[in-house]
Design a protein around this motif. Structure first.
Motif, PDB file in Angstrom:
ATOM      1  N   TYR A 260       0.807  -1.223   0.000  1.00 20.62           N
ATOM      2  CA  TYR A 260       0.000   0.000   0.000  1.00 20.62           C
ATOM      3  C   TYR A 260       0.847   1.283   0.000  1.00 20.62           C
ATOM      4  N   LYS A 261       2.005   1.226   0.687  1.00 22.95           N
ATOM      5  CA  LYS A 261       2.879   2.398   0.841  1.00 22.95           C
ATOM      6  C   LYS A 261       2.132   3.606   1.432  1.00 22.95           C
ATOM      7  N   PRO A 262       1.667   3.483   2.681  1.00 22.22           N
ATOM      8  CA  PRO A 262       0.983   4.609   3.325  1.00 22.22           C
ATOM      9  C   PRO A 262       1.964   5.758   3.567  1.00 22.22           C
ATOM     10  N   PRO A 263       1.450   6.944   3.854  1.00 22.82           N
ATOM     11  CA  PRO A 263       2.341   8.073   4.126  1.00 22.82           C
ATOM     12  C   PRO A 263       3.305   7.759   5.278  1.00 22.82           C
ATOM     13  N   VAL A 264       4.538   8.167   5.162  1.00 26.34           N
ATOM     14  CA  VAL A 264       5.541   7.936   6.198  1.00 26.34           C
ATOM     15  C   VAL A 264       5.131   8.657   7.484  1.00 26.34           C
ATOM     16  N   GLY A 265       5.277   7.960   8.620  1.00 21.83           N
ATOM     17  CA  GLY A 265       5.032   8.568   9.920  1.00 21.83           C
ATOM     18  C   GLY A 265       3.592   8.545  10.407  1.00 21.83           C
ATOM     19  N   ILE A 266       2.668   8.007   9.587  1.00 23.48           N
ATOM     20  CA  ILE A 266       1.254   7.928  10.007  1.00 23.48           C
ATOM     21  C   ILE A 266       0.976   6.516  10.527  1.00 23.48           C
ATOM     22  N   PRO A 267       0.652   6.340  11.832  1.00 26.61           N
ATOM     23  CA  PRO A 267       0.399   4.999  12.366  1.00 26.61           C
ATOM     24  C   PRO A 267      -0.797   4.334  11.671  1.00 26.61           C
ATOM     25  N   MET A 268      -0.617   3.083  11.267  1.00 25.31           N
ATOM     26  CA  MET A 268      -1.665   2.296  10.617  1.00 25.31           C
ATOM     27  C   MET A 268      -1.995   1.088  11.503  1.00 25.31           C
ATOM     28  N   ASP A 269      -3.288   0.717  11.517  1.00 21.84           N
ATOM     29  CA  ASP A 269      -3.749  -0.347  12.425  1.00 21.84           C
ATOM     30  C   ASP A 269      -3.814  -1.718  11.765  1.00 21.84           C
ATOM     31  N   ILE A 270      -3.410  -2.736  12.525  1.00 22.96           N
ATOM     32  CA  ILE A 270      -3.720  -4.130  12.200  1.00 22.96           C
ATOM     33  C   ILE A 270      -4.291  -4.758  13.466  1.00 22.96           C
ATOM     34  N   GLY A 271      -5.432  -5.411  13.332  1.00 25.90           N
ATOM     35  CA  GLY A 271      -6.082  -6.027  14.484  1.00 25.90           C
ATOM     36  C   GLY A 271      -5.488  -7.392  14.797  1.00 25.90           C
ATOM     37  N   SER A 272      -5.637  -7.807  16.045  1.00 26.19           N
ATOM     38  CA  SER A 272      -5.189  -9.136  16.459  1.00 26.19           C
ATOM     39  C   SER A 272      -6.181  -9.680  17.475  1.00 26.19           C
ATOM     40  N   THR A 273      -6.365 -10.997  17.490  1.00 26.72           N
ATOM     41  CA  THR A 273      -7.335 -11.604  18.407  1.00 26.72           C
ATOM     42  C   THR A 273      -6.665 -12.034  19.704  1.00 26.72           C
ATOM     43  N   ILE A 274      -7.495 -12.194  20.734  1.00 25.68           N
ATOM     44  CA  ILE A 274      -6.987 -12.646  22.027  1.00 25.68           C
ATOM     45  C   ILE A 274      -8.063 -13.483  22.716  1.00 25.68           C
ATOM     46  N   ASP A 275      -7.639 -14.517  23.403  1.00 32.21           N
ATOM     47  CA  ASP A 275      -8.553 -15.441  24.071  1.00 32.21           C
ATOM     48  C   ASP A 275      -8.939 -14.880  25.443  1.00 32.21           C
ATOM     49  N   LEU A 276     -10.223 -14.612  25.640  1.00 31.99           N
ATOM     50  CA  LEU A 276     -10.682 -14.049  26.916  1.00 31.99           C
ATOM     51  C   LEU A 276     -10.652 -15.073  28.053  1.00 31.99           C
ATOM     52  N   ARG A 277     -10.422 -16.342  27.718  1.00 36.17           N
ATOM     53  CA  ARG A 277     -10.302 -17.369  28.767  1.00 36.17           C
ATOM     54  C   ARG A 277      -9.097 -17.093  29.666  1.00 36.17           C
ATOM     55  N   ARG A 278      -8.181 -16.256  29.195  1.00 33.38           N
ATOM     56  CA  ARG A 278      -7.000 -15.894  29.994  1.00 33.38           C
ATOM     57  C   ARG A 278      -7.397 -15.279  31.327  1.00 33.38           C
ATOM     58  N   TYR A 279      -8.618 -14.704  31.402  1.00 34.35           N
ATOM     59  CA  TYR A 279      -9.070 -14.059  32.629  1.00 34.35           C
ATOM     60  C   TYR A 279      -9.894 -15.005  33.516  1.00 34.35           C
ATOM     61  N   LEU A 280     -10.132 -16.235  33.050  1.00 31.26           N
ATOM     62  CA  LEU A 280     -10.931 -17.196  33.810  1.00 31.26           C
ATOM     63  C   LEU A 280     -10.033 -18.090  34.664  1.00 31.26           C
ATOM     64  N   PRO A 281     -10.561 -18.633  35.750  1.00 31.33           N
ATOM     65  CA  PRO A 281      -9.785 -19.609  36.529  1.00 31.33           C
ATOM     66  C   PRO A 281      -9.392 -20.792  35.636  1.00 31.33           C
ATOM     67  N   LYS A 282      -8.134 -21.180  35.668  1.00 29.50           N
ATOM     68  CA  LYS A 282      -7.577 -22.285  34.876  1.00 29.50           C
ATOM     69  C   LYS A 282      -7.654 -22.028  33.364  1.00 29.50           C
ATOM     70  N   ASN A 283      -7.943 -20.788  32.965  1.00 29.69           N
ATOM     71  CA  ASN A 283      -8.004 -20.413  31.536  1.00 29.69           C
ATOM     72  C   ASN A 283      -8.962 -21.293  30.731  1.00 29.69           C
ATOM     73  N   LYS A 284     -10.054 -21.696  31.357  1.00 24.99           N
ATOM     74  CA  LYS A 284     -10.953 -22.649  30.703  1.00 24.99           C
ATOM     75  C   LYS A 284     -12.414 -22.232  30.862  1.00 24.99           C
ATOM     76  N   ALA A 285     -13.169 -22.321  29.739  1.00 26.69           N
ATOM     77  CA  ALA A 285     -14.604 -22.027  29.773  1.00 26.69           C
ATOM     78  C   ALA A 285     -15.380 -23.295  30.120  1.00 26.69           C
ATOM     79  N   GLU A 286     -16.662 -23.112  30.440  1.00 28.15           N
ATOM     80  CA  GLU A 286     -17.482 -24.257  30.832  1.00 28.15           C
ATOM     81  C   GLU A 286     -17.768 -25.215  29.676  1.00 28.15           C
ATOM     82  N   ALA A 287     -17.838 -24.671  28.456  1.00 29.29           N
ATOM     83  CA  ALA A 287     -18.144 -25.476  27.274  1.00 29.29           C
ATOM     84  C   ALA A 287     -17.499 -24.812  26.063  1.00 29.29           C
ATOM     85  N   ILE A 288     -17.501 -25.506  24.931  1.00 28.68           N
ATOM     86  CA  ILE A 288     -17.024 -24.903  23.686  1.00 28.68           C
ATOM     87  C   ILE A 288     -17.949 -23.736  23.344  1.00 28.68           C
TER      88      ILE A 288
END
Length: 381
Positions: A250-278
């Protein structure tokens, strides 16, 4: 109400369901190469029992206010698992990956055993409307466990239904001392600040296409070692490569921050990092990096590491948890209408020539290892 026949659909389910309006990929897929051949009749039993353990996989999303999951009426006649014998393995795998799920009629789970003269390959497809990537990984382990149990002990495996509900969400907020999650939802925090004008060519069909690339043996170990020496994670290195590829295209303008999203597992905040079901229990965050002339790969990596380290200190992904609560509050009809309208506008504007470009929000979703150890399916791995 939550039982094995009627189950509540949460806000994450609703958003992943309406992704069928050309917003995102709603298929989670895995391809497992075995060192021999499975017993197909045992695999059929294992897949069927897995749907009893995780009833949402044998259910249909019912559009209501509120929406819910309802067990398929003809579940014993549903073909969850099929067998294909072939001399053209890669072609068969590609056909499986490219074949879309029918959101209105197909079950949430599709398993295919592809058999060559030498070995079997197990392909699994799960609908993102009922499960996220972490849930899909959990399903692979469940299927491995059930098949191995049947292989060793005959039909002695007894399924205990695991029903998803509000408990995981309540646990998450309780663990973090959050009493009013909707009040903390800020849509401006969640959304990327920039979009990328990406090269675009209108295709003939409506279906998404997929490209798969298999990394050479030991390359992940090489990347992991490289990352560790520089105080980075494997995801940081992949994200750096992603940014540099997008800068190059793409060659965006120099110095302008551009976003890329990334996913994260919310189970990290649960006890044992595990949900009750799929279930769906994932969040996300955006990393913003600017293009800098003559930046080396290591220079970009250092900036990515600094950005992700800062994000990780601030409970990443929680805005998605708050957003899920907000979606449930405003109701499914409004969410569906909004996504359909945005999809229609996107479809109309995509046909208007814009110097061969279309704006998009790229995202990285790396599930990491399916398993740290070899998975066993009876005597096969």
């Amino acid at each position: 109400q939550s039982d094995s026949k009627i189950m509540t659909a949460n806000g994450h389910d609703m958003c992943n369901y309406v992704a069928k309006y050309k917003f995102a990929n709603y298929q989670i897929q895995s391809v497992l190469k075995l060192d021999g051949k499975l017993d197909y009749s045992k695999l059929l039993k294992a897949v069927r029992l897995s749907v009893e353990v995780e009833p949402v996989l044998g259910s249909k999303f019912i559009e209501g206010d509120p929406p819910y999951w309802k067990r398929l009426d003809n579940i014993d006649k549903v073909e969850f698992c099929t067998l294909e014998e072939t001399d053209f393995l890669e072609k068969s795998i590609k056909l499986f990956i490219d074949s879309p799920l029918d959101m209105n009629n197909d079950p949430m789970l599709r398993v295919k055993l592809i058999r060559t003269k030498v070995h079997d390959t197990l392909c699994i497809k799960i609908n993102h409307a009922c499960s996220d990537g972490a849930g899909a990984k959990e399903y692979i382990h469940l299927l491995s466990k059930i098949y191995t149990s049947i292989d060793k002990n005959g039909n002695s495996f007894t399924p205990k239904p695991r029903i998803g509900g509000r408990k995981d969400q309540d646990k998450l907020f309780a663990e973090l001392g959050i009493k009013n999650p909707i009040a903390l939802w800020n849509p401006h925090k969640k959304a990327p600040k920039t979009l990328w004008p990406f090269p675009w060519k209108q295709g003939d069909g409506e279906e998404a296409g997929y490209v798969t690339c298999r990394l050479p043996y030991n390359q992940i170990d090489t990347v992991a070692s490289y990352a560790k020496r520089r105080g980075a994670t494997v995801n940081d290195v992949i994200l750096t490569a992603f940014f540099r590829a997008m800068f190059d295209i793409y060659k965006p303008p120099v110095g302008i921050p551009m976003d890329i999203g990334s996913t994260i597992d919310l189970r990290r905040y649960l006890p044992k990092n595990k949900a009750e079901a799929i279930r769906n229990f994932s969040g996300g965050f955006s990393v913003a990096i600017a293009r800098i002339k003559n930046d080396t790969f290591e220079d970009t990596l250092l900036r990515v590491v600094k950005a992700t380290a800062k994000i990780k200190k601030g409970r990443p992904g929680l805005q998605y948890a708050f957003g899920g609560e907000y979606v449930e509050m405003i109701g499914f009809p409004r969410i569906k209408a909004h996504f359909k309208m945005v999809s229609l506008i996107s479809k109309i504007t995509s046909k208007i020539p814009f110097i061969g470009r279309i704006t998009c929000g790229p995202g990285l979703s790396n599930l990491g290892f399916i398993s740290k150890d070899l998975l066993k399916f009876g005597s096969n791995v």
